[in-house]
Structure formats: C-alpha cells, structure tokens
Scaffold this motif. Structure first.
Motif, PDB file in Angstrom:
ATOM      1  N   MET A   1       0.832  -1.183   0.000  1.00 52.65           N
ATOM      2  CA  MET A   1       0.000   0.000   0.000  1.00 52.65           C
ATOM      3  C   MET A   1       0.877   1.248   0.000  1.00 52.65           C
ATOM      4  SD  MET A   1      -2.841   1.219   2.777  1.00 52.65           S
ATOM      5  CE  MET A   1      -4.251   0.395   2.091  1.00 52.65           C
ATOM      6  N   ASN A   2       0.527   2.233  -0.811  1.00 49.17           N
ATOM      7  CA  ASN A   2       1.271   3.483  -0.870  1.00 49.17           C
ATOM      8  C   ASN A   2       1.013   4.318   0.376  1.00 49.17           C
ATOM      9  OD1 ASN A   2       2.182   2.781  -3.394  1.00 49.17           O
ATOM     10  ND2 ASN A   2       0.639   3.969  -4.463  1.00 49.17           N
ATOM     11  N   GLY A  32      -4.278   2.269   9.929  1.00 50.98           N
ATOM     12  CA  GLY A  32      -3.306   1.305   9.435  1.00 50.98           C
ATOM     13  C   GLY A  32      -2.463   1.804   8.268  1.00 50.98           C
ATOM     14  N   ASP A  33      -2.453   3.095   8.044  1.00 50.63           N
ATOM     15  CA  ASP A  33      -1.706   3.655   6.917  1.00 50.63           C
ATOM     16  C   ASP A  33      -0.265   3.948   7.281  1.00 50.63           C
ATOM     17  OD1 ASP A  33      -3.896   3.751   5.143  1.00 50.63           O
ATOM     18  OD2 ASP A  33      -4.597   5.615   6.056  1.00 50.63           O
ATOM     19  N   VAL A  66       8.146  11.651  -5.088  1.00 53.80           N
ATOM     20  CA  VAL A  66       9.296  11.164  -4.313  1.00 53.80           C
ATOM     21  C   VAL A  66       8.849  10.178  -3.238  1.00 53.80           C
ATOM     22  CG1 VAL A  66      11.056  11.881  -2.639  1.00 53.80           C
ATOM     23  CG2 VAL A  66      10.764  13.159  -4.750  1.00 53.80           C
ATOM     24  N   ALA A  67       7.750  10.492  -2.553  1.00 54.74           N
ATOM     25  CA  ALA A  67       7.268   9.642  -1.460  1.00 54.74           C
ATOM     26  C   ALA A  67       6.505   8.417  -1.964  1.00 54.74           C
ATOM     27  CB  ALA A  67       6.366  10.453  -0.535  1.00 54.74           C
ATOM     28  N   GLY A  68       6.090   8.434  -3.216  1.00 57.37           N
ATOM     29  CA  GLY A  68       5.295   7.337  -3.747  1.00 57.37           C
ATOM     30  C   GLY A  68       3.890   7.331  -3.186  1.00 57.37           C
ATOM     31  N   ALA A  69       3.368   8.520  -2.832  1.00 55.64           N
ATOM     32  CA  ALA A  69       2.051   8.628  -2.206  1.00 55.64           C
ATOM     33  C   ALA A  69       0.963   8.827  -3.254  1.00 55.64           C
ATOM     34  CB  ALA A  69       2.043   9.793  -1.226  1.00 55.64           C
ATOM     35  N   ASP A  70      -0.169   8.154  -3.033  1.00 57.45           N
ATOM     36  CA  ASP A  70      -1.311   8.367  -3.925  1.00 57.45           C
ATOM     37  C   ASP A  70      -2.499   8.977  -3.172  1.00 57.45           C
ATOM     38  OD1 ASP A  70      -2.049   6.189  -2.426  1.00 57.45           O
ATOM     39  OD2 ASP A  70      -2.681   4.967  -4.120  1.00 57.45           O
TER      40      ASP A  70
END
Length: 195
Positions: A1-2, A32-33, A66-70
């Motif tokens: 998970m991103n 849970g993120d 950069v963080a790979g966040a969606d």
C-alpha cells in the motif's frame, strides 16, 4: 500500500497547525496507513518542503512522486499554503493546488481555524478534494511563523552583526550612545548639505 502524504506544520514548530497535523498523523496510523509527513520548514517531519505560494502545486506533486504517495492530507492554517501577500496570489495558489490535489486517489483538506485561509481560496480548493474538515486550532504565538523567521539578506548581515557587537560592548549605555551618534550624523549632514 502506498503511504499517505500529510502536509502541514509539525513539532517542534510552535504554530497552531502543528497539533492539527499530529492529529491527522494519528488518524492515519489508526487506519493502518503508512505516513510521510511534509512540513513547510525543518522540524521532526520526514521532509521539509515549503508547499506554499505559487509553487505549492508543483511542490506537492514533486513530493508525492518522491514519497510514492497516492493519497494526501493538506492542513491549511494561517500563512500556509496561502502566503497572504495578495488576494490574486492566494487565488492562483489555490487553483494550482487544486489541480495537483485532483491527481491523488484520495484527498483530505483540513482547515485549522476559522481564519486559516481566505474564503475565495478555500472555495477553489474544496471541489478538488474528497473530504473537508474544519478543526479548531490554538492561538498563534507572536513572531513565530509557519515558514520560519523573517529572512535576513546577506547584505544585511554585517550591519546586524556590528549592531549586536556594539550593544554587547556598550551594555546599558548603547541607546544613549546611539542617539548621540545619530544626532551627530544629522548635524554633520545638515552642515555639508549631502546625504
């Protein structure tokens, strides 16, 4: 998970938005993120990037890449991400941020306090996010800003250092001596007729 990207002021910076950002981090952890925190200035956050002003949208997109966040949570508070220089600049900032926010799979806008941002700017941001929350923020501390202390330009540094040294050497007499020097300068200027 991103990871979830949480953008806002973060401790130990003593601004009203910092506790709000902490609450958002705790909320994400409870779900849970994985979290990546981005603060507008150096702090205990993972990254320090001033996602503010006219470059806010571009910087938000770059940090997400950069963080790979969606997914993103943006904490808006007085002075961040709207700098308040002009109404037009704040509206353009909001439009550019809205464009960047629409690219996320999930987005949350948290407005920290009733006067956190101009109404016209918030009106442009709200349609770009999936969820909006209005929360109370504590009082501002005079002289402490979201983006840090006022910048001292390099050209001003020697004068500032000289003033500090003079005040240290002269002690309590510094104001009296400064006043006498200023008076002597004015008398000299008036005699010579030059500035």
């Amino acid at each position: 998970m991103n990871p979830v990207l949480i953008v806002g002021s973060y401790p130990p910076i003593p601004v009203p938005g910092a506790p709000v950002t902490i609450a958002e981090v705790r909320r994400a952890w409870a779900a849970g993120d994985e979290v990546v925190v981005v603060s507008p200035r150096l702090s205990a956050a993972h990254l320090a990037v001033p996602v503010a002003g006219l470059l806010a949208g571009r910087r938000l997109a770059n940090v997400a890449r950069v963080a790979g966040a969606d997914r993103v949570v943006l904490v808006v508070e007085r002075g961040f991400p709207f700098l308040g220089r002009s109404r037009a600049e704040d509206i353009v900032t909001a439009e550019l941020l809205a464009r960047a926010l629409r690219r996320f799979a999930g987005s949350r806008l948290v407005v920290a306090g009733p006067d956190a941002a101009p109404a016209a700017a918030l009106a442009r941001l709200r349609p770009a996010v999936a969820e909006v929350a209005q929360v109370d923020a504590g009082p501002a501390i005079p002289g402490v800003t979201v983006l840090g202390p006022p910048e001292v330009r390099p050209a001003e540094q020697p004068r500032r250092v000289a003033g500090l040294v003079a005040r240290r050497l002269l002690g309590a007499r510094a104001p009296v001596i400064r006043a006498r020097l200023v008076g002597a300068k004015h008398r000299l200027v008036s005699r010579t007729g030059s500035g």
